[in-house]
Scaffold this motif. Structure first.
Motif, mmCIF file in Angstrom:
data_model
loop_
_atom_site.group_PDB
_atom_site.id
_atom_site.type_symbol
_atom_site.label_atom_id
_atom_site.label_comp_id
_atom_site.label_asym_id
_atom_site.label_seq_id
_atom_site.Cartn_x
_atom_site.Cartn_y
_atom_site.Cartn_z
ATOM 1 N N PRO A 63 1.156 -0.893 0.215
ATOM 2 C CA PRO A 63 0.128 0.222 -0.143
ATOM 3 C C PRO A 63 0.333 1.202 -0.032
ATOM 4 N N VAL A 64 0.435 2.015 -0.458
ATOM 5 C CA VAL A 64 1.357 3.473 -0.763
ATOM 6 C C VAL A 64 1.361 4.220 0.610
ATOM 7 N N PRO A 65 0.465 4.260 1.816
ATOM 8 C CA PRO A 65 1.585 4.457 2.746
ATOM 9 C C PRO A 65 1.995 3.970 3.122
ATOM 10 N N CYS A 66 2.355 2.585 3.040
ATOM 11 C CA CYS A 66 3.529 1.933 3.556
ATOM 12 C C CYS A 66 4.870 2.036 2.538
ATOM 13 N N ARG A 67 4.731 2.683 1.606
ATOM 14 C CA ARG A 67 5.219 2.870 1.027
ATOM 15 C C ARG A 67 7.311 3.218 1.565
ATOM 16 N N ILE A 68 8.370 2.897 1.740
ATOM 17 C CA ILE A 68 9.548 3.604 2.617
ATOM 18 C C ILE A 68 10.231 4.399 1.323
ATOM 19 N N PRO A 69 10.422 5.199 1.430
ATOM 20 C CA PRO A 69 11.720 6.022 0.436
ATOM 21 C C PRO A 69 12.240 5.963 -0.778
ATOM 22 N N GLY A 70 13.057 5.094 -0.684
ATOM 23 C CA GLY A 70 14.339 4.423 -1.387
ATOM 24 C C GLY A 70 13.202 3.463 -2.687
ATOM 25 N N GLN A 71 11.543 2.481 -1.921
ATOM 26 C CA GLN A 71 10.866 2.112 -3.055
ATOM 27 C C GLN A 71 10.508 2.892 -4.215
ATOM 28 N N ILE A 72 9.532 3.839 -3.513
ATOM 29 C CA ILE A 72 9.197 4.686 -4.204
ATOM 30 C C ILE A 72 10.180 5.652 -5.272
ATOM 31 N N ARG A 73 10.913 6.020 -4.816
ATOM 32 C CA ARG A 73 12.214 6.654 -5.783
ATOM 33 C C ARG A 73 12.749 5.647 -6.826
ATOM 34 N N ARG A 74 12.375 4.241 -6.456
ATOM 35 C CA ARG A 74 12.716 3.158 -7.979
ATOM 36 C C ARG A 74 12.098 2.845 -8.167
ATOM 37 N N GLU A 75 10.523 2.662 -7.700
ATOM 38 C CA GLU A 75 9.711 2.794 -8.956
ATOM 39 C C GLU A 75 9.314 4.239 -10.288
ATOM 40 N N LEU A 76 10.125 5.144 -9.406
ATOM 41 C CA LEU A 76 9.835 6.209 -10.307
ATOM 42 C C LEU A 76 10.554 6.413 -11.279
ATOM 43 N N GLU A 77 12.240 5.859 -11.196
ATOM 44 C CA GLU A 77 13.350 5.532 -11.715
ATOM 45 C C GLU A 77 12.675 4.623 -12.679
ATOM 46 N N LYS A 78 12.947 3.863 -12.825
ATOM 47 C CA LYS A 78 11.992 3.263 -13.313
ATOM 48 C C LYS A 78 11.463 3.030 -14.242
ATOM 49 N N LEU A 79 9.947 4.170 -14.014
ATOM 50 C CA LEU A 79 8.827 4.702 -14.758
ATOM 51 C C LEU A 79 8.922 5.175 -16.054
ATOM 52 N N GLU A 80 10.102 6.475 -15.452
ATOM 53 C CA GLU A 80 11.145 6.995 -16.163
ATOM 54 C C GLU A 80 11.859 6.469 -17.450
ATOM 55 N N ARG A 81 12.496 5.601 -16.705
ATOM 56 C CA ARG A 81 13.525 5.171 -17.472
ATOM 57 C C ARG A 81 12.645 5.035 -18.920
ATOM 58 N N ARG A 82 12.065 3.873 -18.477
ATOM 59 C CA ARG A 82 11.041 3.370 -19.468
ATOM 60 C C ARG A 82 10.008 3.973 -20.106
ATOM 61 N N ARG A 83 9.696 4.455 -20.170
ATOM 62 C CA ARG A 83 8.717 6.021 -20.603
ATOM 63 C C ARG A 83 10.265 6.838 -22.043
ATOM 64 N N GLN A 84 10.922 7.182 -21.182
ATOM 65 C CA GLN A 84 11.929 7.496 -22.421
ATOM 66 C C GLN A 84 12.547 6.323 -23.794
ATOM 67 N N ILE A 85 12.691 5.540 -22.931
ATOM 68 C CA ILE A 85 13.162 4.301 -23.479
ATOM 69 C C ILE A 85 11.967 4.346 -25.498
ATOM 70 N N ARG A 86 10.939 3.868 -24.391
ATOM 71 C CA ARG A 86 9.633 3.893 -25.508
ATOM 72 C C ARG A 86 10.010 4.786 -26.550
ATOM 73 N N LEU A 87 10.107 6.446 -26.227
ATOM 74 C CA LEU A 87 9.600 7.006 -26.925
ATOM 75 C C LEU A 87 10.795 7.672 -27.849
ATOM 76 N N GLN A 88 11.924 7.109 -26.972
ATOM 77 C CA GLN A 88 13.715 7.242 -27.941
ATOM 78 C C GLN A 88 13.079 5.984 -29.254
ATOM 79 N N ARG A 89 12.017 5.018 -29.322
ATOM 80 C CA ARG A 89 12.305 3.968 -29.968
ATOM 81 C C ARG A 89 11.321 4.319 -31.021
ATOM 82 N N LEU A 90 10.074 5.584 -30.653
ATOM 83 C CA LEU A 90 9.049 5.441 -31.242
ATOM 84 C C LEU A 90 9.402 7.174 -31.483
#
Length: 292
Positions: free
Chosen positions: A144-171
């Motif tokens: 649950p979101v209220p149980c997420r530690i700062p490290g995993q929140i940042r890691r998820e954002l890094e994955k999301l932004e990296r995936r977005r960048q790669i997908r848009l570059q491919r397009l």
């Protein structure tokens, strides 16, 4: 820089977000075992607080849910305001908004998702205790979101932004702008998802994170019918949230945490960026600053 006070009409209660996690530094004469034990106790306290937050949010959401159901048959229409080129919307003759505040509506949505995650996570807390932080970062979707530690929140954002960048570059390497948008007028109020070609659907899905990363791992393109459903669903949600933000006070009334959440949902990178910059991005999205 001083921002306006957050509006209670726009922002769900702070319990929808994690509490600050405070881990005391290791003392000069403190043994490793003692430090790890005390750190584990801090994590357990954080998780218990998070579970209490989820339960408290659920109680609040139940009351709002009853209010939503009562208003669903008598809600008045509210038309979404045209945005800039980033603000892709589904065309509707009118947009019906629930007669609750944006804060209440977001509370219901997020509390529902957290309650689905709670049973499994609570079991892990009981089963693993102080050792749970060692694996928590790898099981973020079930936390649950209220149980997420700062490290995993940042890691998820890094994955999301990296995936977005790669997908848009491919397009970008594969399709031209004309192939992406065709003859569509992206300054218009909305884009008809049903008429978008596959390249445009892929573009919107990449920007907004609408399709699973499983497709990337398999090096496959999601079917157009799936993209059309997921992109349309996301745009309908954003259209409603945009209208509720406008109605209940605008970007200036959002708290710093909600500004970041709103940016993430709209495909705007947030890592390493200050609140002031993200507010300008949202102003541009809503057509209140920058170019339309």
């Amino acid at each position: 820089l001083v921002f306006p006070l957050p509006s209670p009409l726009l922002n769900p209660p702070s319990s929808i977000h994690p509490a600050p996690l405070v881990i005391a530094p290791r003392g000069a004469n403190q043994g490793l075992a003692s430090y790890l034990y005390n750190s584990g106790k801090s994590y357990i306290g954080f998780y218990k607080d998070g579970i209490n937050r989820v339960r408290a949010n659920h109680k609040l959401a139940k009351a709002v849910g009853a209010k939503l159901r009562a208003s669903s048959s008598s809600s008045g229409p509210a038309s979404a305001t045209p945005g800039n080129k980033k603000n892709y919307q589904t065309p509707q003759t009118e947009l019906t908004l629930p007669r609750v505040t944006r804060a209440e509506y977001q509370l219901v949505l997020r509390s529902y998702r957290d309650m689905l995650r709670l049973p499994g996570f609570a079991f892990l807390v009981l089963a693993m205790g102080e050792w749970l932080p060692l694996i928590a970062i790898w099981i973020t979707p079930v936390v649950p979101v209220p149980c997420r530690i700062p490290g995993q929140i940042r890691r998820e954002l890094e994955k999301l932004e990296r995936r977005r960048q790669i997908r848009l570059q491919r397009l970008g390497r594969t399709y031209t702008a004309a192939e992406l948008f065709g003859d569509a007028d992206t300054d218009a109020e909305g884009v008809d998802v049903e008429k978008l070609p596959l390249p445009a659907l892929l573009h919107f899905s990449a920007q907004l994170g609408c399709h699973s990363s499983v497709w990337d791992m398999l090096f496959l393109t999601p079917p157009a019918v799936l993209l059309r459903w997921s992109v349309g669903r996301r745009l309908r949600y954003l259209e409603k949230d945009d209208a509720m933000i406008r109605r209940d006070g605008g970007v200036k009334g959002l708290s710093g945490e909600e500004v970041r959440v709103a940016c993430v949902e709209r495909g705007i990178d947030t890592l390493g960026r200050k609140e002031e910059e993200l507010r300008r991005e949202l102003d541009s999205w809503f057509g209140e600053g920058g170019e339309r």
